[in-house]
Design an enzyme around this catalytic site. Structure first.
Site, mmCIF file in Angstrom:
data_model
loop_
_atom_site.group_PDB
_atom_site.id
_atom_site.type_symbol
_atom_site.label_atom_id
_atom_site.label_comp_id
_atom_site.label_asym_id
_atom_site.label_seq_id
_atom_site.Cartn_x
_atom_site.Cartn_y
_atom_site.Cartn_z
ATOM 1 C CB VAL A 210 -0.896 -0.066 1.283
ATOM 2 C CG1 VAL A 210 -1.836 1.284 1.457
ATOM 3 C CG2 VAL A 210 -1.752 -1.074 1.072
ATOM 4 C CD GLU A 211 2.357 3.991 4.077
ATOM 5 O OE1 GLU A 211 2.760 4.921 3.040
ATOM 6 O OE2 GLU A 211 1.667 4.285 4.525
ATOM 7 C CB SER A 212 6.992 2.068 -0.883
ATOM 8 O OG SER A 212 7.174 0.689 -0.515
ATOM 9 C CE1 TYR B 187 -1.474 3.429 4.295
ATOM 10 C CE2 TYR B 187 -2.188 2.364 6.366
ATOM 11 C CZ TYR B 187 -1.169 2.853 5.441
ATOM 12 O OH TYR B 187 0.118 2.307 5.532
#
Length: 396
Positions: free
Chosen positions: A141-143, A248
């Site tokens: 999800v982040e990177s 998120y």
């Protein structure tokens, strides 16, 4: 979903204050999660830096010889949330992201391929803490599992940690090193961060901690107070948060659902071993990346890809404590470094920092210039010394 830490980590008083300040102030990360071509207007783009391999070339990791163990099977066995969202308030929000991701299955497969060197090791860390296995997919999800990803907001690394938060978590930065990019250190720090917030403010609720990881605890705490004032329970699904944070947890649960049943969603996941792809080799003397690669018997680009925290081509013991090396190549490098390591004080090449040491005092003790000592060890600040830190005393 509430989770209680199996072992609470004791933080020093000063670091606790620093971390609390960073979290309350809203030092947040920004995620890059939409399928290609569907990035929202408020979603930052990343500028990954790839060293040592021609653009478009298949990665070294795609050529690893695989064993019967399978990281994806291990991961599925550790999922704890797979049945909890389907009949709850978050169903429509999670299903929306399942549809988005599964509409472009090649994007999911590409990100999963980038996870190859990291997934099994991260999963071990998550398992050791008793956390839900879904947490191992936060870097998706982040990177998009790019350890060198950087956002326009200043977040960096696999876990997209902001500079201020990284400082609070002890992830040092200098001209030659960025701890937020080091996968080992940033993973441990990010998991500490998530657990700390869950315990500190949310009675063990990991969903709320993940929201705070993205938007900052101040933002989440205010939203929770508003929800409670309206007679709601105040869990994640009740909160009115920034759009990215509203998405998120649904994104995380969506990708976990796809990993759980890839065939159902038309996604082909690459085979990944269930055991870590790298070993950690202590840096006992100054070594250039090219020399270390030669000693290990791997191309320099492959070694650079495993050590993105290094911003230069030289590992100094005072700055870089270890190198990550492909598991089958670690022993030759370890033996070579040990055979040429300085034998304590006699060789005079390493100084172990003692409590009360100063850079000028160490330089005077060993008859070297302060500027040289700082340069050899990649020190931007003379006040950055920590007891036990090893400083190299030469430029070799």
């Amino acid at each position: 979903m509430t989770y209680h830490t199996s072992r609470r980590r004791l933080l020093g008083f000063a670091s606790t204050i620093a971390m609390t300040g960073a979290l309350i102030a809203g030092a947040y990360t920004k995620a890059s999660t939409l399928p290609a071509g569907q990035m929202g207007a408020d979603t930052p783009s990343f500028a990954p830096v790839h060293r040592g391999e021609p653009e478009g070339q298949r990665t070294f990791w795609s050529h690893l010889q695989l064993q019967p163990a399978d990281a994806w099977s291990r991961l599925r066995d550790t999922f704890q949330w797979k049945d909890q969202w389907q009949n709850g308030a978050g169903h429509a929000r999670v299903q929306h992201w399942i549809d988005e991701y599964s509409a472009k299955p090649h994007n999911v497969a590409d990100i999963a391929e980038r996870a190859r060197p990291w997934l099994a090791w991260i999963l071990e860390r998550v398992e050791d803490r008793g956390l839900p296995g879904e947490i191992a997919l936060v870097p998706f999800v982040e990177s998009s599992f790019d350890p060198e990803a950087r956002s326009h907001f200043g977040a960096a690394g696999l876990w997209q940690i902001m500079p201020r938060t990284g400082d609070a978590l002890g992830l040092n930065r200098s001209g030659s090193w960025d701890g937020r990019l080091d996968v080992v250190r940033s993973t441990e720090a990010a998991l500490d961060y998530i657990e700390y917030q869950a315990d500190q403010w949310y009675e063990g609720n990991i969903e709320l901690s993940l929201a705070a990881y993205n938007a900052g605890a101040g933002t989440v705490n205010r939203a929770q107070r508003r929800a409670l004032a309206q007679g709601k329970r105040g869990d994640y699904w009740d909160l009115d948060l920034p759009n990215e944070t509203m998405d998120y947890v649904p994104k995380l649960l969506a990708i976990a659902a796809i990993v759980g049943e890839p065939e159902r969603y038309g996604v082909t996941l690459p085979e990944i071993e269930g055991t870590p792809a790298f070993e950690r080799v202590p840096v006992t003397r100054t070594v250039r990346l090219g020399e270390a690669a030669e000693l290990a018997g791997v191309p320099t680009g492959q070694l650079a890809a495993l050590n993105p925290g290094m911003r230069g081509d030289t590992a100094h013991p005072g700055q870089v404590s270890e190198l990550l090396v492909p598991v089958d190549n670690a022993e030759p490098l370890l033996a070579a470094l040990e055979s040429t390591a300085p034998s304590g004080g006699a060789a005079g090449e390493i100084h172990v920092v003692r409590r009360g040491d100063t850079l000028s005092g160490i330089a005077s003790e060993h008859a070297v210039a302060v500027a040289d000592l700082a340069r050899w060890n990649g020190l931007d600040s003379p006040n950055a010394l920590q007891p036990g830190q090893q400083l190299t005393l030469s430029g070799r």
